[in-house]
Structures are given as structure tokens and as C-alpha cells.
Design a protein around this motif. Structure first.
Motif, PDB file in Angstrom:
ATOM      1  N   GLY A 134     -10.047   0.653  -9.941  1.00 13.18           N
ATOM      2  CA  GLY A 134      -8.902   0.863 -10.291  1.00 13.18           C
ATOM      3  C   GLY A 134      -8.157   1.522  -9.156  1.00 13.18           C
ATOM      4  N   PHE A 135      -8.841   1.787  -8.042  1.00  8.53           N
ATOM      5  CA  PHE A 135      -8.028   2.584  -6.847  1.00  8.53           C
ATOM      6  C   PHE A 135      -8.101   1.301  -5.802  1.00  8.53           C
ATOM      7  CE2 PHE A 135     -12.653   3.167  -6.696  1.00  8.53           C
ATOM      8  CZ  PHE A 135     -13.238   2.803  -5.656  1.00  8.53           C
ATOM      9  N   ILE A 136      -7.403   1.882  -4.563  1.00  9.39           N
ATOM     10  CA  ILE A 136      -6.979   0.983  -3.326  1.00  9.39           C
ATOM     11  C   ILE A 136      -8.194   1.148  -2.415  1.00  9.39           C
ATOM     12  CG2 ILE A 136      -5.576   0.057  -1.677  1.00  9.39           C
ATOM     13  CD1 ILE A 136      -4.367  -0.365  -4.516  1.00  9.39           C
ATOM     14  N   GLY A 137      -9.119   0.234  -2.083  1.00  4.75           N
ATOM     15  CA  GLY A 137     -10.210   0.463  -1.281  1.00  4.75           C
ATOM     16  C   GLY A 137     -11.314  -0.796  -1.362  1.00  4.75           C
ATOM     17  N   ALA A 138     -11.902  -0.634  -0.359  1.00  2.00           N
ATOM     18  CA  ALA A 138     -13.119  -1.755  -0.090  1.00  2.00           C
ATOM     19  C   ALA A 138     -14.102  -0.894   0.817  1.00  2.00           C
ATOM     20  CB  ALA A 138     -12.420  -3.027   0.317  1.00  2.00           C
ATOM     21  N   THR A 139     -15.258  -1.558   0.618  1.00  2.00           N
ATOM     22  CA  THR A 139     -16.401  -1.232   1.699  1.00  2.00           C
ATOM     23  C   THR A 139     -16.056  -1.834   2.980  1.00  2.00           C
ATOM     24  OG1 THR A 139     -17.716  -3.238   1.205  1.00  2.00           O
ATOM     25  CG2 THR A 139     -18.001  -0.929  -0.165  1.00  2.00           C
ATOM     26  N   LEU A 140     -16.576  -1.364   3.838  1.00  3.82           N
ATOM     27  CA  LEU A 140     -16.447  -2.011   5.375  1.00  3.82           C
ATOM     28  C   LEU A 140     -16.929  -3.310   5.474  1.00  3.82           C
ATOM     29  CD1 LEU A 140     -16.839   0.874   7.972  1.00  3.82           C
ATOM     30  CD2 LEU A 140     -14.975  -0.849   7.896  1.00  3.82           C
ATOM     31  N   GLY A 141     -18.108  -3.441   4.762  1.00  2.00           N
ATOM     32  CA  GLY A 141     -18.657  -4.843   4.863  1.00  2.00           C
ATOM     33  C   GLY A 141     -17.667  -5.880   4.182  1.00  2.00           C
ATOM     34  N   THR A 142     -16.923  -5.764   3.204  1.00  2.00           N
ATOM     35  CA  THR A 142     -16.037  -6.380   2.428  1.00  2.00           C
ATOM     36  C   THR A 142     -15.081  -6.540   3.367  1.00  2.00           C
ATOM     37  OG1 THR A 142     -16.670  -5.838   0.049  1.00  2.00           O
ATOM     38  CG2 THR A 142     -14.455  -6.731   0.492  1.00  2.00           C
ATOM     39  N   ILE A 143     -14.291  -5.599   4.069  1.00  2.00           N
ATOM     40  CA  ILE A 143     -13.224  -5.890   4.919  1.00  2.00           C
ATOM     41  C   ILE A 143     -13.584  -6.703   6.170  1.00  2.00           C
ATOM     42  CG2 ILE A 143     -11.725  -4.481   6.205  1.00  2.00           C
ATOM     43  CD1 ILE A 143     -11.756  -2.348   4.210  1.00  2.00           C
ATOM     44  N   ARG A 144     -14.788  -6.416   6.679  1.00  2.00           N
ATOM     45  CA  ARG A 144     -15.351  -7.331   8.005  1.00  2.00           C
ATOM     46  C   ARG A 144     -15.301  -8.545   7.523  1.00  2.00           C
ATOM     47  NH1 ARG A 144     -19.317  -2.351   9.259  1.00  2.00           N
ATOM     48  NH2 ARG A 144     -18.341  -1.413  10.993  1.00  2.00           N
ATOM     49  N   TYR A 181      -1.054   0.431   1.087  1.00  2.00           N
ATOM     50  CA  TYR A 181      -1.385  -0.985   0.727  1.00  2.00           C
ATOM     51  C   TYR A 181      -0.168  -1.775   0.443  1.00  2.00           C
ATOM     52  CZ  TYR A 181      -0.211   0.039  -4.381  1.00  2.00           C
ATOM     53  OH  TYR A 181       0.147   0.492  -5.527  1.00  2.00           O
ATOM     54  N   ALA A 182      -0.274  -3.095   0.509  1.00  2.00           N
ATOM     55  CA  ALA A 182       0.644  -4.026   0.410  1.00  2.00           C
ATOM     56  C   ALA A 182       0.899  -5.091  -0.732  1.00  2.00           C
ATOM     57  CB  ALA A 182       1.047  -4.735   1.709  1.00  2.00           C
ATOM     58  N   SER A 183      -0.405  -5.123  -1.388  1.00  2.00           N
ATOM     59  CA  SER A 183      -0.502  -6.189  -2.276  1.00  2.00           C
ATOM     60  C   SER A 183      -1.620  -5.771  -3.515  1.00  2.00           C
ATOM     61  CB  SER A 183      -1.091  -7.474  -1.747  1.00  2.00           C
ATOM     62  OG  SER A 183      -1.781  -8.386  -2.571  1.00  2.00           O
ATOM     63  N   ARG A 184      -1.249  -6.125  -4.607  1.00  2.00           N
ATOM     64  CA  ARG A 184      -2.429  -6.026  -5.763  1.00  2.00           C
ATOM     65  C   ARG A 184      -3.764  -6.572  -5.501  1.00  2.00           C
ATOM     66  NH1 ARG A 184      -0.809  -3.875 -10.301  1.00  2.00           N
ATOM     67  NH2 ARG A 184      -2.579  -4.746 -11.254  1.00  2.00           N
ATOM     68  N   ASP A 185      -3.694  -7.375  -4.425  1.00  2.00           N
ATOM     69  CA  ASP A 185      -5.045  -7.831  -4.011  1.00  2.00           C
ATOM     70  C   ASP A 185      -5.935  -7.044  -3.621  1.00  2.00           C
ATOM     71  OD1 ASP A 185      -4.188 -10.425  -4.988  1.00  2.00           O
ATOM     72  OD2 ASP A 185      -3.552 -11.105  -2.954  1.00  2.00           O
ATOM     73  N   GLU A 186      -5.324  -5.729  -3.163  1.00  2.00           N
ATOM     74  CA  GLU A 186      -6.262  -4.635  -2.526  1.00  2.00           C
ATOM     75  C   GLU A 186      -6.776  -3.637  -3.403  1.00  2.00           C
ATOM     76  OE1 GLU A 186      -4.262  -3.622   1.395  1.00  2.00           O
ATOM     77  OE2 GLU A 186      -2.713  -4.786   0.523  1.00  2.00           O
ATOM     78  N   TYR A 187      -6.524  -3.870  -4.742  1.00  2.00           N
ATOM     79  CA  TYR A 187      -7.128  -2.945  -5.839  1.00  2.00           C
ATOM     80  C   TYR A 187      -8.741  -3.284  -5.681  1.00  2.00           C
ATOM     81  CZ  TYR A 187      -2.886  -0.802  -8.007  1.00  2.00           C
ATOM     82  OH  TYR A 187      -1.744  -0.233  -8.179  1.00  2.00           O
ATOM     83  N   HIS A 188      -9.578  -2.230  -5.751  1.00  2.00           N
ATOM     84  CA  HIS A 188     -10.908  -2.112  -6.120  1.00  2.00           C
ATOM     85  C   HIS A 188     -11.267  -2.343  -7.702  1.00  2.00           C
ATOM     86  CE1 HIS A 188     -14.894  -0.301  -6.457  1.00  2.00           C
ATOM     87  NE2 HIS A 188     -14.970  -0.972  -5.144  1.00  2.00           N
ATOM     88  N   ALA A 189     -12.344  -2.762  -7.910  1.00  2.00           N
ATOM     89  CA  ALA A 189     -12.702  -2.906  -9.489  1.00  2.00           C
ATOM     90  C   ALA A 189     -12.473  -1.466 -10.129  1.00  2.00           C
ATOM     91  CB  ALA A 189     -13.738  -3.661  -9.639  1.00  2.00           C
TER      92      ALA A 189
END
Length: 379
Positions: free
Chosen positions: A305-315, A295-303
Motif C-alpha cells: 500500500g505504500f510507494i516503494g520497491a526493493t533495489l533488486g526489483t528496481i534494477r 512518484y508519478a504513476s499508480r504502477d509504483e505502488y507496493h503490495a
């Protein structure tokens, strides 16, 4: 005079607790801009070390608060210690970060992504590098994905869970950091898996991922499906767990996409990446949780506490996944890689097993942030 010392792990814990911190970074401006400590409630100021050495010039005082503690940081801790001592003599409450950015780059923070009755997935965040690895536990069995070179971190976590590491996987040949996969497999007797095409004829003992697409893992049926996702490298794979969690390596990030130019074949690999994104990954549902290797930014943190997001959010938020034509994708992605990761050639030689280096050299090679993304979208 003895000034306070803050260890990198203590700094991480304080940032995680959302403490207000004031960090004085005394490296050169370009080094600071390239890579520095960040946090939600961290204020960072860059004043180069040499500015504190002038005997009669104290112009730096007008930039520093006098009503709060200061934590001084540099590359390795030595310059920060000297500056902290100068600040103490001038009445400031100052400490320095032990081992500086080198120490910061070696902090690993485990976060549980999912824990169900009979299995658990932990993301291990190497916070100073933006590198992510994973441990999957089921019963007394553990699987590790994209291990960093600090293998004791994985051995300790496995021990805490009463599990033996039986499988070690690299999703691709890493270019920005030294993999611990081979050493971890050797230390534990585990099988080491990587795509045959990633090793280019190197003699590392391994089991080709092409021969093991699916595992029924541990005490229950946790399906680990190795999905070919070339583009960042020709043999990149993603791992699909229980049809719900997708460990994407460096193929798709929360806010970007893997760069296809590191092998000198940017157009060819971008074609592969296009097929991966718009055919293979496009077939997966929106509720699949993407868990990348960087990851490259704190914006990529999930609520959570980990780094990740659903494919729907990423899309919905990742502009690369919304490009409307193959040609537009190829034009943007093939040209968007940016600067090559420092020491790229030497690191890939180490990860292919054709070169070995001492720990001191490994520290130098890994200095700095990861540069594996071709394009990032700030959420």
C-alpha cells in the motif's frame, strides 16, 4: 437547489476502499491531461464547463451514464458546483468535489511501511501531488523527512504516537513544492538538517548534514546514515535506515530517476548522478527497500500500500539503471528532463528562505503534479 458535496479526504477514502466511481472533470482539456484524479476503479470523463452552459445544446448527455452517481470536479470547486446543479435539474444524481483539484492536492494519507518492536516507519503520501514524506518513530522520539508545508499533518501523527519531533531533514532543496521543514522545526524545537550546498548562502537556521552523517535514533539503535547522492541537486542525500530501508529523496524512484537539469547544469549534474547510481547505490544489496520522495504513476505502488520497491526489483525494471555506458546515461538523462516544474524559481526561493508568500499564493504555486523525474519506466 442543494447538491451533494464530497470532500477530498472522503474521495481518497472511497478510492482506497476500491469503490467504483465516475468522475466528470469540467476543466479545459489541457488542464485535465496535465493533472487529474486517478484510481484503480475510477472512470474519469473530461467535458469542459462551457459545454454545459449552452441553453439548448445538451449533446453532453450522450456521454454521461444515467444509472450511477456522478462526481463533478474542477480546479477549485466553483464550476463543478454549477455543473452539478445543472445535472441535478436534468435528473442526474450528482455531487461535486469540494475545492476541486486544489483540495485534492492537500490530502495526506499515512501508510505504515514497517513496524517492529521498538520502532516504526510511516510514509505520508500527498496523493494529489505525488509527494512522499516520512516519519520515523522510536520510543518517544520522532524524525521527519521531506515534510510538506502542511505541518499540522506531522504534528498530529506525532501526537497520536506520543512522540516529540526532534529531528527534521530535507534530503534536498525541493523545486516542485514548498517544504514544511523549517516551520516544523520551529514549531517543535527540533533540529533542521539539510546539506549546506543546497542553501547557496541563504540564512535559514539549520544544521549542515555534512556534520551529521549518522544518528543513533530513539530508544534503540536505528542507524540513520546520510549518504551523499548528488545529481538531482548537488547536495542531495539519501537516508539508510538499519541497512534495510533507503529514503532516496529525488535520486532514484521506483520507475525513474531524478532529473539533473533544474539547476541549469544538466551535463555536470548528470555526471554526479551517474556516480551516485552506479557507484554509491550500486554497492547496496538487492533486498534494500527504496522509498522515494515522489512518484508519478499508480504502477509504483507496493503490495503493502505504500510507494516503494526493493533495489533488486528496481534494477530489473527501471531501464535507466540498466544503461550500459556512462556516455549513454549522460546523453539520455541530460536530455530527458522535460518541462521545468511550474513556478520553479519562486518555490526554490521560498525553500531557501529568501521569500515568503501567503497561503493563497502557496496554493497557486503548488498546483499541478510533481515533475522531478528525468525518465520513468512503466512497470
Amino acid at each position: 437547489m442543494t447538491v451533494g458535496i464530497v470532500t477530498p479526504k472522503e474521495l481518497y477514502d472511497r478510492i482506497a476502499r476500491r469503490e467504483e466511481l465516475f468522475l466528470l472533470d469540467v476543466r479545459l482539456y489541457d488542464d485535465f491531461e496535465r493533472w487529474h484524479v486517478e484510481g484503480e476503479r475510477v472512470t474519469t470523463l473530461n467535458i469542459p464547463y462551457v459545454d454545459f452552459l449552452a441553453e439548448e445544446d445538451f449533446s453532453w448527455k450522450k456521454h454521461l451514464p444515467t444509472d450511477r452517481p456522478l462526481l463533478v470536479n474542477c480546479a477549485r470547486g466553483r464550476s463543478a458546483k454549477i455543473v452539478a446543479e445543472i445535472l441535478e435539474r436534468h435528473g442526474y444524481d450528482a455531487a461535486y468535489l469540494e475545492n476541486g483539484m486544489i483540495g485534492w492536492s492537500e490530502v495526506y494519507a499515512p501508510v505504515t511501511v514497517v513496524e517492529e518492536d521498538e520502532w516504526k516507519l510511516i510514509q505520508l503520501n500527498r496523493v494529489g501531488k505525488g509527494c512522499l514524506s516520512y516519519l520515523l518513530f522510536s520510543g518517544t522520539t520522532a524524525l521527519v523527512v521531506d515534510a510538506g508545508r502542511h505541518v499540522e499533518e506531522y504534528l498530529e501523527l506525532a501526537s497520536q504516537h506520543g512522540a516529540a519531533i526532534e529531528h527534521v531533514i530535507d534530503t534536498h532543496l525541493h523545486a516542485d513544492h514548498i517544504s514544511g521543514g523549517v516551520e516544523l522545526a520551529s514549531r517543535t524545537g527540533a533540529s533542521y538538517y539539510i546539506s549546506q550546498s543546497e542553501l547557496q548562502g541563504a540564512l535559514i537556521p539549520h544544521t549542515p548534514l555534512e556534520q551529521h552523517r549518522t544518528w543513533q535514533f530513539g530508544a534503540i539503535s536505528v542507524q540513520v546514515l546520510a549518504v551523499p547522492t548528488p545529481g538531482h541537486t548537488p547536495g542531495s542525500v539519501s537516508l539508510l535506515l538499519n541497512d534495510r530501508f533507503l529514503l532516496t529523496g529525488d535520486t532514484v524512484f521506483v520507475g525513474g530517476i531524478g532529473r539533473p537539469d533544474l539547476g541549469g547544469k544538466s551535463r555536470e549534474w548528470a555526471q554526479l548522478l551517474y556516480e551516485t547510481v552506479f557507484t554509491t547505490i550500486a554497492a547496496l544489496p538487492d533486498d534494500v527497500l527504496v522509498l522515494p520522495a515522489h512518484y508519478a504513476s499508480r504502477d509504483e505502488y507496493h503490495a503493502g500500500g505504500f510507494i516503494g520497491a526493493t533495489l533488486g526489483t528496481i534494477r530489473a525494471t527501471n531501464e535507466v539503471l540498466r544503461l550500459d555506458s556512462r556516455e549513454t546515461f549522460l546523453e539520455q538523462i541530460a536530455a530527458a528532463g522535460g518541462s521545468t516544474p511550474p513556478n520553479y524559481q519562486e518555490i526554490t526561493e521560498i525553500n531557501r528562505g529568501v521569500k515568503q508568500v501567503p497561503v493563497a499564493r502557496a496554493l497557486e504555486l503548488e498546483s499541478g503534479p510533481n515533475r522531478c523525474a528525468a525518465k520513468h519506466t512503466h512497470l
